[in-house]
Design a protein around this motif. Structure first.
Motif, PDB file in Angstrom:
ATOM      1  N   LYS A   6      75.411   6.866 -34.877  1.00  0.00           N
ATOM      2  CA  LYS A   6      75.559   6.221 -36.181  1.00  0.00           C
ATOM      3  C   LYS A   6      76.088   7.269 -37.163  1.00  0.00           C
ATOM      4  O   LYS A   6      75.418   8.255 -37.453  1.00  0.00           O
ATOM      5  N   VAL A   7      77.299   7.049 -37.665  1.00  0.00           N
ATOM      6  CA  VAL A   7      77.990   8.039 -38.497  1.00  0.00           C
ATOM      7  C   VAL A   7      78.151   7.482 -39.909  1.00  0.00           C
ATOM      8  O   VAL A   7      78.501   6.307 -40.089  1.00  0.00           O
ATOM      9  N   GLN A   8      77.865   8.331 -40.899  1.00  0.00           N
ATOM     10  CA  GLN A   8      77.982   7.915 -42.298  1.00  0.00           C
ATOM     11  C   GLN A   8      79.297   8.421 -42.889  1.00  0.00           C
ATOM     12  O   GLN A   8      79.621   9.613 -42.770  1.00  0.00           O
ATOM     13  N   LEU A   9      80.033   7.535 -43.524  1.00  0.00           N
ATOM     14  CA  LEU A   9      81.267   7.878 -44.224  1.00  0.00           C
ATOM     15  C   LEU A   9      80.999   7.753 -45.721  1.00  0.00           C
ATOM     16  O   LEU A   9      80.599   6.687 -46.199  1.00  0.00           O
ATOM     17  N   THR A  10      81.211   8.832 -46.467  1.00  0.00           N
ATOM     18  CA  THR A  10      80.972   8.833 -47.911  1.00  0.00           C
ATOM     19  C   THR A  10      82.272   9.177 -48.622  1.00  0.00           C
ATOM     20  O   THR A  10      82.887  10.212 -48.348  1.00  0.00           O
ATOM     21  N   ALA A  11      82.699   8.307 -49.533  1.00  0.00           N
ATOM     22  CA  ALA A  11      83.930   8.518 -50.298  1.00  0.00           C
ATOM     23  C   ALA A  11      83.576   8.740 -51.760  1.00  0.00           C
ATOM     24  O   ALA A  11      82.728   8.039 -52.322  1.00  0.00           O
ATOM     25  N   THR A  12      84.229   9.716 -52.384  1.00  0.00           N
ATOM     26  CA  THR A  12      84.000  10.046 -53.789  1.00  0.00           C
ATOM     27  C   THR A  12      85.331  10.073 -54.512  1.00  0.00           C
ATOM     28  O   THR A  12      86.260  10.765 -54.077  1.00  0.00           O
ATOM     29  N   ASP A  13      85.452   9.314 -55.616  1.00  0.00           N
ATOM     30  CA  ASP A  13      86.707   9.325 -56.365  1.00  0.00           C
ATOM     31  C   ASP A  13      86.691  10.430 -57.415  1.00  0.00           C
ATOM     32  O   ASP A  13      85.719  11.191 -57.530  1.00  0.00           O
ATOM     33  N   LEU A  14      87.759  10.558 -58.187  1.00  0.00           N
ATOM     34  CA  LEU A  14      87.904  11.650 -59.147  1.00  0.00           C
ATOM     35  C   LEU A  14      86.895  11.568 -60.282  1.00  0.00           C
ATOM     36  O   LEU A  14      86.647  12.557 -60.973  1.00  0.00           O
ATOM     37  N   SER A  15      86.282  10.396 -60.485  1.00  0.00           N
ATOM     38  CA  SER A  15      85.295  10.240 -61.550  1.00  0.00           C
ATOM     39  C   SER A  15      83.869  10.435 -61.054  1.00  0.00           C
ATOM     40  O   SER A  15      82.921  10.295 -61.818  1.00  0.00           O
ATOM     41  N   GLY A  16      83.708  10.756 -59.772  1.00  0.00           N
ATOM     42  CA  GLY A  16      82.374  10.992 -59.227  1.00  0.00           C
ATOM     43  C   GLY A  16      81.690   9.758 -58.679  1.00  0.00           C
ATOM     44  O   GLY A  16      80.553   9.830 -58.222  1.00  0.00           O
ATOM     45  N   ASN A  17      82.361   8.599 -58.695  1.00  0.00           N
ATOM     46  CA  ASN A  17      81.769   7.389 -58.121  1.00  0.00           C
ATOM     47  C   ASN A  17      81.801   7.473 -56.599  1.00  0.00           C
ATOM     48  O   ASN A  17      82.810   7.879 -56.025  1.00  0.00           O
ATOM     49  N   GLN A  18      80.692   7.059 -55.957  1.00  0.00           N
ATOM     50  CA  GLN A  18      80.572   7.207 -54.505  1.00  0.00           C
ATOM     51  C   GLN A  18      80.322   5.873 -53.809  1.00  0.00           C
ATOM     52  O   GLN A  18      79.731   4.960 -54.376  1.00  0.00           O
ATOM     53  N   THR A  19      80.795   5.800 -52.558  1.00  0.00           N
ATOM     54  CA  THR A  19      80.525   4.672 -51.674  1.00  0.00           C
ATOM     55  C   THR A  19      80.205   5.227 -50.291  1.00  0.00           C
ATOM     56  O   THR A  19      80.839   6.178 -49.842  1.00  0.00           O
ATOM     57  N   THR A  20      79.189   4.646 -49.623  1.00  0.00           N
ATOM     58  CA  THR A  20      78.816   5.079 -48.278  1.00  0.00           C
ATOM     59  C   THR A  20      78.898   3.899 -47.321  1.00  0.00           C
ATOM     60  O   THR A  20      78.451   2.793 -47.645  1.00  0.00           O
ATOM     61  N   LYS A  21      79.489   4.129 -46.156  1.00  0.00           N
ATOM     62  CA  LYS A  21      79.593   3.110 -45.116  1.00  0.00           C
ATOM     63  C   LYS A  21      79.171   3.711 -43.789  1.00  0.00           C
ATOM     64  O   LYS A  21      79.519   4.850 -43.474  1.00  0.00           O
ATOM     65  N   GLU A  22      78.401   2.945 -43.011  1.00  0.00           N
ATOM     66  CA  GLU A  22      77.961   3.414 -41.699  1.00  0.00           C
ATOM     67  C   GLU A  22      78.793   2.748 -40.606  1.00  0.00           C
ATOM     68  O   GLU A  22      78.996   1.531 -40.620  1.00  0.00           O
ATOM     69  N   VAL A  23      79.296   3.558 -39.666  1.00  0.00           N
ATOM     70  CA  VAL A  23      80.058   3.040 -38.534  1.00  0.00           C
ATOM     71  C   VAL A  23      79.419   3.531 -37.240  1.00  0.00           C
ATOM     72  O   VAL A  23      78.672   4.519 -37.231  1.00  0.00           O
ATOM     73  N   THR A  24      79.712   2.837 -36.157  1.00  0.00           N
ATOM     74  CA  THR A  24      79.217   3.226 -34.840  1.00  0.00           C
ATOM     75  C   THR A  24      80.323   3.945 -34.080  1.00  0.00           C
ATOM     76  O   THR A  24      81.449   3.444 -33.988  1.00  0.00           O
ATOM     77  N   VAL A  25      80.000   5.126 -33.545  1.00  0.00           N
ATOM     78  CA  VAL A  25      80.963   5.900 -32.762  1.00  0.00           C
ATOM     79  C   VAL A  25      80.438   6.002 -31.334  1.00  0.00           C
ATOM     80  O   VAL A  25      79.313   6.455 -31.111  1.00  0.00           O
ATOM     81  N   GLN A  26      81.241   5.559 -30.379  1.00  0.00           N
ATOM     82  CA  GLN A  26      80.886   5.648 -28.964  1.00  0.00           C
ATOM     83  C   GLN A  26      81.690   6.771 -28.326  1.00  0.00           C
ATOM     84  O   GLN A  26      82.921   6.705 -28.253  1.00  0.00           O
ATOM     85  N   VAL A  27      80.978   7.826 -27.875  1.00  0.00           N
ATOM     86  CA  VAL A  27      81.617   9.002 -27.280  1.00  0.00           C
ATOM     87  C   VAL A  27      81.451   8.933 -25.765  1.00  0.00           C
ATOM     88  O   VAL A  27      80.317   8.950 -25.257  1.00  0.00           O
ATOM     89  N   ALA A  28      82.577   8.856 -25.034  1.00  0.00           N
ATOM     90  CA  ALA A  28      82.554   8.803 -23.569  1.00  0.00           C
ATOM     91  C   ALA A  28      82.677  10.208 -22.989  1.00  0.00           C
ATOM     92  O   ALA A  28      83.304  11.088 -23.581  1.00  0.00           O
ATOM     93  N   ALA A  29      82.063  10.429 -21.843  1.00  0.00           N
ATOM     94  CA  ALA A  29      82.098  11.747 -21.198  1.00  0.00           C
ATOM     95  C   ALA A  29      83.507  12.077 -20.718  1.00  0.00           C
ATOM     96  O   ALA A  29      84.297  11.189 -20.390  1.00  0.00           O
ATOM     97  N   LYS A  30      83.802  13.379 -20.654  1.00  0.00           N
ATOM     98  CA  LYS A  30      85.096  13.816 -20.144  1.00  0.00           C
ATOM     99  C   LYS A  30      85.224  13.481 -18.660  1.00  0.00           C
ATOM    100  O   LYS A  30      84.254  13.588 -17.905  1.00  0.00           O
ATOM    101  N   PRO A  31      86.408  13.088 -18.170  1.00  0.00           N
ATOM    102  CA  PRO A  31      86.600  12.855 -16.714  1.00  0.00           C
ATOM    103  C   PRO A  31      86.530  14.169 -15.946  1.00  0.00           C
ATOM    104  O   PRO A  31      86.954  15.217 -16.438  1.00  0.00           O
ATOM    105  N   GLU A  32      85.955  14.132 -14.702  1.00  0.00           N
ATOM    106  CA  GLU A  32      85.835  15.342 -13.893  1.00  0.00           C
ATOM    107  C   GLU A  32      87.208  15.793 -13.396  1.00  0.00           C
ATOM    108  O   GLU A  32      88.068  14.976 -13.080  1.00  0.00           O
ATOM    109  N   LYS A  33      87.383  17.118 -13.280  1.00  0.00           N
ATOM    110  CA  LYS A  33      88.654  17.672 -12.803  1.00  0.00           C
ATOM    111  C   LYS A  33      88.782  17.517 -11.288  1.00  0.00           C
ATOM    112  O   LYS A  33      87.806  17.628 -10.555  1.00  0.00           O
ATOM    113  N   GLN A  34      90.009  17.268 -10.791  1.00  0.00           N
ATOM    114  CA  GLN A  34      90.274  17.123  -9.361  1.00  0.00           C
ATOM    115  C   GLN A  34      90.498  18.493  -8.721  1.00  0.00           C
ATOM    116  O   GLN A  34      91.306  19.276  -9.193  1.00  0.00           O
TER     117      GLN A  34
END
Length: 387
Positions: free
Chosen positions: A154-182
Motif C-alpha cells: 500500500k503506497v501513499q502518493l502526496t501532492a503539494t501545490d505552490l500554495s502548500g495545499n496537499q492531497t494524498t491518495k493510496e494505491v496498490t503496488v504489486q511487485v513480482a519476483a525477478k525471473p531466474e537466470k538460465q
C-alpha cells in the motif's frame, strides 16, 4: 445671516462626516478563498465592500477583470465610484486578494504492477492543480514503497501545490519476483573444453614415460627461459607497488561546498523558503513567499510568511536597524535593513491604530524591498519591513 452661517457650517460638518462614515464601513481589503466561490462579479465585490451601505454606487472599474471567472490566485485592484449626500462624489480603491485554497488532484491507476528492482513509475501518475495546471514530478512524494520487497504494498502518493495545499491518495503496488537466470547454455559450452583437456592428458601421459636427450635439453631450455621471465615479473610487481604507494600519498582534489540558495538569514538563524503565492497559511516548516519571487535583483518587493512558534520565531526579536540577508534561487545575495516594525490585524490595519492601513506600504509600494510576517496570536501579526 446668523441662521445662514449656521446652516452653512452644519452642511460642511455633514459633508465631512459623510466621507468619514465611508472610511469606517467601507472594506478596502478583500480576502477571497478560491475554494469558496466559482467566480466573482462586480456586484459581488460591491456587496463584500459594503459600498452600497455608505453611498450610491456609480461605477466599478476593474483594469484586469480576467480573474473574475478564473479566480487565479493573486492580488488585484478595483475602483468603486460613489456618490454621497450633498452631491459629493468620491472614489475608493479595493485590493482583492485571491488565495489558493484548492488542493491538487492526483490521477493514477488504483493498482500498479512492477517487477522486483524497478523504480516507482512516476510517469503513470498525473498531478493537476487549479486551472487545471499540470504539476511536475517534484510536486509528488511517494512513501511506503520498497522496490525489492516482493508482494502487495500500500503506497501513499502526496501532492503539494505552490500554495502548500496537499492531497494524498493510496494505491496498490504489486511487485513480482525477478525471473531466474538460465544456466544450461553455459554448462553445455563448458563440456567440449573439458573433453579436449581429457584428450590432451591421454596423449601426454605416454610421452612422459620415456626420456630422451632431446627432451631433457628442451626442458632445460624452457626452465632457463622461465627464470628471466619470473625476474621481470617480480620487477614489474615492485614497480606497481611503488606506483600504488605514490598514488595513495597524492591528496584527493577537494570539492567546493555547494552554494545555499532560497534562504533567509536573520537573528542568527537560517530559514529556507519556498513559493507560497497567496497561500492561506505559512508552510509547515521554513518560510513562504506569499507575494513576490524572493529574487534580490528584480527590483520588486517580496512578502515572506512563517510560523511562530516555529522557524519565524526570530522575527519577534527584530527591530529597526536589524539586518536580514536573502539568498535567492539563483544564488544572488542581498542584505536588507529593517526600517519599520509594526503589529497588523488580519484585515491589514495597524493593531494599535485602526485608521492606519498598512497593506499599501507593506505590499504594494514598489522597489527592491522585503517584509516578514508571523503570528502573535489568532488575529494579530508581527510585520517587519526592510529595504
Amino acid at each position: 445671516g446668523v441662521v445662514l452661517v449656521g446652516v452653512g457650517f452644519y452642511n460642511l460638518h455633514s459633508y465631512i462626516n459623510a466621507e468619514a462614515a465611508v472610511d469606517q464601513k467601507f472594506v478596502a481589503n478583500l480576502l477571497i478563498d478560491n475554494s469558496e466561490y466559482e467566480n466573482l462579479t462586480k456586484e459581488k465585490i460591491v456587496e463584500l465592500t459594503k459600498a452600497e451601505e455608505v453611498g450610491e454606487v456609480l461605477d466599478v472599474e476593474i483594469p484586469d477583470d480576467s480573474f473574475l471567472d478564473s479566480l487565479k490566485p493573486g492580488i488585484y485592484s478595483a475602483k468603486i465610484n460613489l456618490q454621497l449626500p450633498y452631491n459629493q462624489k468620491i472614489q475608493r480603491i479595493v485590493a482583492v486578494n485571491v488565495r489558493d485554497t484548492v488542493s491538487p488532484v492526483i490521477e493514477s491507476d488504483e493498482t500498479i504492477k512492477l517487477t522486483q528492482g524497478e523504480d516507482f513509475p512516476l510517469d503513470k501518475v498525473t498531478v493537476t492543480d487549479q486551472a487545471p495546471k499540470t504539476l511536475d514530478s517534484e510536486a509528488l512524494k511517494v512513501s511506503g514503497f520498497d522496490k525489492e520487497k516482493v508482494g502487495e504494498q500500500k503506497v501513499q502518493l502526496t501532492a503539494t501545490d505552490l500554495s502548500g495545499n496537499q492531497t494524498t491518495k493510496e494505491v496498490t503496488v504489486q511487485v513480482a519476483a525477478k525471473p531466474e537466470k538460465q544456466t544450461t547454455a553455459s554448462t553445455e559450452e563448458a563440456t567440449p573444453a573439458e573433453t579436449q583437456a581429457e584428450t590432451a592428458e591421454a596423449i601426454v601421459e605416454p610421452i612422459t614415460e620415456e626420456k630422451s636427450e632431446e627432451g631433457s635439453t628442451e626442458a632445460e631450455s624452457t626452465a632457463a627461459t622461465e627464470v628471466p621471465n619470473s625476474a621481470t615479473s617480480a620487477t614489474n610487481n615492485a614497480s606497481d607497488q611503488g606506483k600504488t604507494q605514490i598514488s595513495e600519498a597524492t591528496p584527493a582534489p577537494t570539492t567546493p561546498a555547494p552554494v545555499e540558495t532560497s534562504v533567509l538569514r536573520f537573528a542568527g538563524s537560517t530559514v529556507p523558503f519556498i513559493p507560497s503565492g497567496g497561500a492561506s497559511a505559512a508552510p509547515g516548516s521554513g518560510a513562504g513567499t506569499w507575494m513576490g519571487s524572493g529574487s534580490v535583483t528584480d527590483g520588486a518587493p517580496t512578502h515572506f510568511i512563517g510560523h511562530n512558534p516555529g522557524d519565524f520565531s526570530g522575527v519577534m526579536g527584530l527591530s529597526v536597524g536589524s539586518a536580514i540577508t536573502v539568498v535567492d534561487s539563483s544564488g544572488n545575495s542581498r542584505t536588507y535593513t529593517v526600517y519599520e516594525v509594526i503589529d497588523v490585524n488580519d484585515d491589514g490595519y495597524n493593531a494599535n491604530n485602526p485608521s492606519d492601513d498598512v497593506f499599501p506600504r507593506m505590499l504594494y509600494a514598489g522597489g527592491e524591498r522585503i517584509s516578514l510576517q508571523t503570528c502573535i496570536n489568532d488575529s494579530v501579526n508581527r510585520c517587519v519591513l526592510a529595504s
